[in-house]
Scaffold this active site. Structure first.
Site, mmCIF file in Angstrom:
data_model
loop_
_atom_site.group_PDB
_atom_site.id
_atom_site.type_symbol
_atom_site.label_atom_id
_atom_site.label_comp_id
_atom_site.label_asym_id
_atom_site.label_seq_id
_atom_site.Cartn_x
_atom_site.Cartn_y
_atom_site.Cartn_z
ATOM 1 N N CYS A 176 0.841 -1.189 0.000
ATOM 2 C CA CYS A 176 0.000 0.000 0.000
ATOM 3 C C CYS A 176 0.885 1.251 0.000
ATOM 4 O O CYS A 176 1.956 1.266 0.591
ATOM 5 C CB CYS A 176 -0.949 0.096 1.197
ATOM 6 S SG CYS A 176 -2.071 -1.297 1.330
ATOM 7 N N ASN A 203 -1.392 2.023 5.676
ATOM 8 C CA ASN A 203 -0.542 0.956 5.126
ATOM 9 C C ASN A 203 -0.099 0.110 6.311
ATOM 10 O O ASN A 203 0.451 0.645 7.268
ATOM 11 C CB ASN A 203 0.665 1.604 4.419
ATOM 12 C CG ASN A 203 1.735 0.605 4.066
ATOM 13 O OD1 ASN A 203 1.455 -0.571 3.873
ATOM 14 N ND2 ASN A 203 2.971 1.074 3.984
ATOM 15 N N GLY A 204 -0.347 -1.213 6.251
ATOM 16 C CA GLY A 204 0.050 -2.071 7.368
ATOM 17 C C GLY A 204 -1.107 -2.971 7.766
ATOM 18 O O GLY A 204 -2.099 -3.088 7.031
ATOM 19 N N LYS A 252 5.244 -4.633 -4.649
ATOM 20 C CA LYS A 252 6.699 -4.501 -4.590
ATOM 21 C C LYS A 252 7.241 -4.654 -3.174
ATOM 22 O O LYS A 252 8.206 -5.362 -2.949
ATOM 23 C CB LYS A 252 7.085 -3.133 -5.159
ATOM 24 C CG LYS A 252 8.568 -2.889 -5.238
ATOM 25 C CD LYS A 252 9.165 -3.634 -6.392
ATOM 26 C CE LYS A 252 10.670 -3.516 -6.450
ATOM 27 N NZ LYS A 252 11.242 -4.626 -7.214
ATOM 28 N N TRP A 307 -2.902 -2.686 -1.608
ATOM 29 C CA TRP A 307 -2.653 -4.115 -1.800
ATOM 30 C C TRP A 307 -3.509 -4.799 -0.751
ATOM 31 O O TRP A 307 -3.276 -4.649 0.453
ATOM 32 C CB TRP A 307 -1.173 -4.437 -1.621
ATOM 33 C CG TRP A 307 -0.857 -5.852 -1.958
ATOM 34 C CD1 TRP A 307 -0.688 -6.370 -3.213
ATOM 35 C CD2 TRP A 307 -0.657 -6.943 -1.046
ATOM 36 N NE1 TRP A 307 -0.412 -7.712 -3.136
ATOM 37 C CE2 TRP A 307 -0.392 -8.100 -1.820
ATOM 38 C CE3 TRP A 307 -0.695 -7.070 0.341
ATOM 39 C CZ2 TRP A 307 -0.150 -9.345 -1.255
ATOM 40 C CZ3 TRP A 307 -0.456 -8.315 0.905
ATOM 41 C CH2 TRP A 307 -0.182 -9.427 0.106
ATOM 42 N N LYS A 321 11.406 -15.552 -11.633
ATOM 43 C CA LYS A 321 11.086 -14.451 -12.558
ATOM 44 C C LYS A 321 10.026 -14.887 -13.553
ATOM 45 O O LYS A 321 9.060 -14.178 -13.815
ATOM 46 C CB LYS A 321 12.325 -13.982 -13.343
ATOM 47 C CG LYS A 321 13.361 -13.236 -12.577
ATOM 48 C CD LYS A 321 12.979 -11.834 -12.177
ATOM 49 C CE LYS A 321 12.405 -11.820 -10.780
ATOM 50 N NZ LYS A 321 13.276 -11.525 -9.704
ATOM 51 N N GLU A 330 16.251 -18.381 -9.355
ATOM 52 C CA GLU A 330 15.869 -17.002 -9.650
ATOM 53 C C GLU A 330 15.201 -16.908 -11.032
ATOM 54 O O GLU A 330 14.205 -16.191 -11.199
ATOM 55 C CB GLU A 330 17.116 -16.102 -9.555
ATOM 56 C CG GLU A 330 16.929 -14.647 -9.908
ATOM 57 C CD GLU A 330 15.886 -13.910 -9.068
ATOM 58 O OE1 GLU A 330 15.405 -14.457 -8.063
ATOM 59 O OE2 GLU A 330 15.536 -12.786 -9.451
ATOM 60 N N HIS A 355 16.119 -37.947 -9.303
ATOM 61 C CA HIS A 355 15.472 -38.352 -8.052
ATOM 62 C C HIS A 355 13.990 -37.984 -8.030
ATOM 63 O O HIS A 355 13.387 -37.940 -6.957
ATOM 64 C CB HIS A 355 16.216 -37.748 -6.862
ATOM 65 C CG HIS A 355 17.647 -38.194 -6.777
ATOM 66 N ND1 HIS A 355 17.996 -39.485 -6.451
ATOM 67 C CD2 HIS A 355 18.802 -37.537 -7.046
ATOM 68 C CE1 HIS A 355 19.322 -39.592 -6.489
ATOM 69 N NE2 HIS A 355 19.831 -38.435 -6.855
ATOM 70 N N GLU A 375 6.501 -15.381 -11.840
ATOM 71 C CA GLU A 375 5.783 -14.228 -11.303
ATOM 72 C C GLU A 375 5.296 -13.263 -12.379
ATOM 73 O O GLU A 375 4.273 -12.610 -12.190
ATOM 74 C CB GLU A 375 6.574 -13.494 -10.215
ATOM 75 C CG GLU A 375 7.747 -12.702 -10.680
ATOM 76 C CD GLU A 375 8.481 -12.022 -9.532
ATOM 77 O OE1 GLU A 375 7.837 -11.490 -8.634
ATOM 78 O OE2 GLU A 375 9.720 -12.031 -9.548
ATOM 79 N N ARG A 393 3.601 -0.370 -5.009
ATOM 80 C CA ARG A 393 3.398 -0.932 -3.668
ATOM 81 C C ARG A 393 2.076 -1.684 -3.538
ATOM 82 O O ARG A 393 1.811 -2.327 -2.526
ATOM 83 C CB ARG A 393 3.422 0.199 -2.621
ATOM 84 C CG ARG A 393 4.700 0.983 -2.613
ATOM 85 C CD ARG A 393 4.617 2.130 -1.629
ATOM 86 N NE ARG A 393 4.529 1.640 -0.278
ATOM 87 C CZ ARG A 393 5.567 1.326 0.481
ATOM 88 N NH1 ARG A 393 6.788 1.471 0.008
ATOM 89 N NH2 ARG A 393 5.402 0.878 1.700
HETATM 90 C C1 F6R Z 1 10.728 -11.258 -6.813
HETATM 91 C C2 F6R Z 1 10.785 -10.283 -5.753
HETATM 92 C C3 F6R Z 1 10.497 -10.734 -4.371
HETATM 93 C C4 F6R Z 1 11.369 -9.948 -3.365
HETATM 94 C C5 F6R Z 1 10.958 -10.298 -1.936
HETATM 95 C C6 F6R Z 1 11.837 -9.615 -0.930
HETATM 96 O O1 F6R Z 1 11.035 -10.686 -8.046
HETATM 97 O O2 F6R Z 1 11.025 -9.136 -5.979
HETATM 98 O O3 F6R Z 1 10.674 -12.099 -4.220
HETATM 99 O O4 F6R Z 1 12.708 -10.275 -3.579
HETATM 100 O O5 F6R Z 1 9.621 -9.903 -1.741
HETATM 101 O O6 F6R Z 1 11.802 -8.238 -1.083
HETATM 102 P P1 F6R Z 1 12.949 -7.320 -0.516
HETATM 103 O O7 F6R Z 1 14.184 -7.612 -1.272
HETATM 104 O O8 F6R Z 1 12.464 -5.915 -0.716
HETATM 105 O O9 F6R Z 1 13.094 -7.664 0.932
#
Ligand code: F6R
Length: 608
Positions: A2, A97-98, A603, A72, A485, A481, A504, A488, A27
Site C-alpha cells: 500500500c 498501510n500495514g 513490490k 494491496w 522471474k 531465480e 530423483h 511471477e 506498492r
Molecule cells: C521477486 C521479488 C520478491 C522480493 C521479496 C523480498 O522478483 O522481488 O521475491 O525479492 O519480496 O523483497 P525485498 O528484497 O524488498 O526484501
C-alpha cells in the site's frame, strides 16, 4: 504494501496526490482512492482500477488538503467499499498501510458504541477510533495519538478531518512514512519518489513518530509523545530515475540499468587499490574479526542472492554459512552462536518478514548484524549495526532485477573482505578480483546485447504452461531465480532443481511439452551438467541452454543454445542472471501479462 500520499497546500492538491499515487502504484494496485477536504466536508473518490482510472474520476475534484492511497488487499477483497481512505461519521478520513492485528476486538467495541462499518478492512477501526476521541473535543493530533495507543500491529497513516482544512496528521510504526518539506506547503508519503514532483527535502519519520503537518510547518512527536527533531535530507533521487523514458516497461528499463547499477555499487571499491572492511561501516573490521560463521536471512529474490553468497563465503572465505527464508527463521527455535554475523538482504529494507527475522535474531542473542539494502533510510538499515547499500537506484518493476545483481556484487565484496581478513586472499588474488569487478559492468553490457535473440527464443514459450530450470553449484540459485522471474510475471508454472537432483523425481515431468532451461557456465561442474542434460534429451525434453562460449555445447535437434559472451569465473552468476531476466520479460510479453504489476503481488511486502 500500500502507498500513501498526503498534502496540505495553497494550491489544488489533487494533481499532486495522483502523481504521487502513480509513483507508489508499485506498492499495491488493487484499488486507489483519495479524500479532499472542501467546505467542511470530506469528498471521497475511489476506483478498483489503476490510478489512471482514479484520475478520470477526479477531473472535477479539487481541494487544498487531501490524502490518497493505493492498495494491496489484506483484509477484504479489492472493491470500492474496501478502497481507502476510510471515513468515520463524515468527519475523519484515514489512509493506512500495514495490518492492525487487534482490529476484530476494536471493531466489536466500536460497533457496541454505535459505529457502523462500511468496509471489511482493518483500517476502518482506525478512522472510528480517532473519531471517538475527536468527538470529545480533543485536537486531531491528540485524538490520533490516543487512537494509536490502542492499536496492535503495523501502520503508516495519513489522517484529515472535515472541519480542519489546513491540517494533516501522519504517523508510522512498522511501515514507512516520510514528510516532504515545501514552501508554504507540506506533504507525507510512503517513499520519496512520490514527492519528487514537489520537493527534494525529506524528513524520514522514525518508529512511533506522529507528525502534525500544516501549511507553514510541522511538529514531530516521538513514540513517548515528546517533541522530536528529525533531520531534513535532500533526496538524491531524480525524476528521471523514476520515469520510464525510452523503455516499454520498468522491468526492461531496470534490466538495462544493471551495468550502471553494478558500477555505482562497486564504485568505492573499484576506485581503490585494495579492499577494506570500512565499506560495511566503521565497526566492520572489529566485528568481522569476532565472527566465525554467517547466517543470511531474506525472502524471495533476495534469498536467492544469499544462496549464491553461501557458495562464495564457504569456498573463498572459508566461513560456514547458512541461508534461511526469513518467514521461517522468525518462528523457528534455533541455536544461537553469538559469533555469527547475521546478514539480512533486502531491496526495499521494509519487508516485514525480513525485519521480523532480524529483530528475532537480535532478541535471542545475536550481536552482529549487517544489512545489504537498496534503500538508505529503511527500517532494516537502521536496525542493523553494519550496512552496505546497493546503489541500484529506485526499482519500480515488481520483479526484482537490478536489485538482485547488485546484492550479489555486495555479497561478493563481503566474501572478499572476509577472505582477506582471514588471510585467505593473496595480494595477487585480490588484484585479480578487483580487475574482474572493474570489468563487470562492461561484461553485463555485453550480455544485454543478447536481447534480440532472447526475444526470439521467448516465442517458443508462448503456449507453454510449465518450465523446468536447472543449474549446479553457484548457478543453482540462479536457476531458482530464473524460475521465480518466469512464474511471477508470465504465470507459467516454473520449478528449479539442482541438475543432479533430476533423476530423483522431477525427470518424470519431462516430455516435449516441458521446456528445460539450463544455466551452463564453464565451471568445474560442466561435465556433470552435460550428463544431466543428456538425461533430459533422452526423454524428449526440449533444452534451452545458456552456455559459456567454451562449453562445447552446440545447438542441435531439441537443443537451443544461447551463447554467453564470456566466462566470468566467480562472478558468472551475476552475468547468467541477465538472460533469464530477459527471457521472463519477453515470455511475459508473449503472454500479454502486466509485466510491471503482476497479479496478486506488490513490490514492498510490509505484511506477514
Ligand atoms: C521477486 C521479488 C520478491 C522480493 C521479496 C523480498 O522478483 O522481488 O521475491 O525479492 O519480496 O523483497 P525485498 O528484497 O524488498 O526484501
Amino acid at each position: 504494501m500500500c502507498g500513501i500520499v498526503g498534502a496540505v497546500a495553497q494550491r489544488n492538491v489533487v494533481p499532486v496526490l495522483l502523481q504521487g499515487l502513480l509513483r507508489l502504484e508499485y506498492r499495491g494496485y488493487d484499488s486507489a482512492g483519495l479524500v479532499v477536504v472542501n467546505h467542511n466536508q470530506l469528498e471521497r473518490v475511489v476506483s478498483t482500477g489503476r490510478v489512471a482510472e482514479l484520475s478520470e474520476k477526479t477531473i472535477h475534484t479539487s481541494g487544498h488538503l487531501g490524502i490518497a492511497h493505493t492498495r494491496w488487499a489484506t483484509h477484504g477483497v479489492p472493491s470500492e467499499r474496501n478502497a481507502h481512505p476510510h471515513i468515520s461519521s463524515g468527519q475523519i478520513a484515514v489512509a493506512h498501510n500495514g495490518i492492525i492485528e487487534n482490529y476484530e476486538e476494536l471493531r466489536t467495541r466500536l460497533s457496541a458504541q454505535g459505529y457502523t462499518f462500511a468496509s471489511d478492512t482493518d483500517t476502518e477501526v482506525i478512522a472510528h477510533l480517532i473519531h471517538s476521541h475527536y468527538a470529545r473535543g480533543i485536537s486531531l493530533l491528540g485524538a490520533t495519538q490516543a487512537a494509536l495507543a490502542e492499536l496492535v500491529g503495523a501502520y503508516a497513516i495519513g489522517v484529515v478531518a472535515a472541519d480542519n482544512p489546513q491540517q494533516l496528521i501522519g504517523a508510522r510504526k512498522g511501515s514507512p512514512l516520510l514528510l516532504g518539506v515545501g514552501e508554504i506547503e507540506h506533504f507525507i508519503a510512503s517513499d520519496a519518489s512520490a514527492l519528487l514532483q514537489v520537493t527534494k527535502n525529506m524528513v524520514y519519520l522514525e518508529e512511533g513518530d506522529v507528525v502534525e503537518v500544516g501549511l507553514h510547518g510541522y511538529r514531530i512527536f516521538n513514540a513517548q509523545g515528546e517533541a522530536a527533531q528529525r533531520p531534513v535530507h535532500v533526496s538524491e533521487l531524480t525524476n528521471e530515475s523514476v520515469e520510464l523514458g525510452e523503455y516499454r516497461h520498468y522491468m526492461q528499463k531496470e534490466i538495462h540499468e544493471q551495468p550502471q547499477a553494478l558500477a555505482n555499487t562497486l564504485e568505492s571499491v573499484c576506485n581503490s587499490q585494495s579492499l577494506i572492511p570500512g565499506i560495511f561501516g566503521a565497526e566492520a573490521a572489529a566485528t568481522f574479526a569476532d565472527i566465525d560463521s554467517i547466517l543470511i536471512l531474506a525472502c524471495g529474490t533476495s534469498n536467492h542472492a544469499g544462496q549464491v553468497a553461501r557458495y562464495w563465503l564457504e569456498e573463498i572465505a572459508g566461513i560456514p554459512c547458512n541461508v534461511e527464508i526469513a518467514s521461517e527463521y522468525r518462528y523457528r527455535v534455533s541455536v544461537v552462536n553469538p559469533k555469527t554475523l547475521v546478514v539480512t538482504i533486502s531491496q526495499s529494507g521494509e519487508t516485514a518478514d525480513t525485519m521480523a527475522a532480524l529483530n528475532h535474531a537480535k532478541s535471542i542473542g545475536h550481536l552482529h548484524t549487517l544489512s545489504i539494502c537498496n534503500v538508505p533510510e529503511s527500517a532494516l538499515v537502521r536496525a542493523s549495526k553494519l550496512r552496505m547499500l546497493t546503489r541500484a537506484g529506485p526499482e519500480i518493476g515488481v520483479a526484482s532485477t537490478k536489485a538482485f545483481t547488485t546484492q550479489l556484487a555486495a555479497l561478493f565484496l563481503l566474501t572478499l573482505i572476509l577472505a582477506k581478513q582471514r588471510g585467505r586472499l593473496s595480494q595477487e588474488a585480490e588484484q585479480k578480483h578487483l580487475h574482474d569487478l572493474r570489468h563487470l559492468p562492461a561484461a553485463a553490457q555485453a550480455v544485454l546485447n543478447l536481447e534480440p535473440q532472447i526475444a526470439e527464443l521467448a516465442k517458443h514459450f508462448a503456449d507453454k504452461h510449465h518450465a523446468l530450470f536447472l543449474g549446479r553449484g553457484l548457478h543453482y540459485p540462479i536457476a531458482l531465480e530464473g524460475a521465480l522471474k518466469l512464474k511471477e510475471i508470465s504465470y507459467i508454472h516454473a520449478e528449479a532443481y539442482p541438475a543432479g537432483e533430476l533423476k530423483h523425481g522431477p525427470l518424470a515431468l519431462v516430455d516435449q511439452d516441458m521446456p528445460v532451461i539450463a544455466v551452463a557456465p564453464n565451471d568445474a561442474l560442466l561435465e556433470k551438467l552435460k550428463s544431466n542434460l543428456q538425461e533430459v534429451r533422452a526423454r524428449g525434453g526440449e533444452l534451452y541452454v545458456f552456455a559459456d562460449a567454451d562449453t562445447r555445447i552446440h545447438s542441435s535437434d531439441g537443443v537451443h543454445r544461447m551463447q554467453m559472451p564470456e566466462h566470468a569465473g566467480y562472478l558468472s552468476p551475476i552475468l547468467h542472471t541477465i538472460p533469464l531476466q530477459l527471457l521472463a520479460y519477453y515470455v511475459a510479453l508473449q503472454k500479454g501479462t502486466d509485466v510491471d504489476k503482476p497479479r496478486n503481488l506488490a513490490k514492498s511486502v510490509t505484511v506477514e
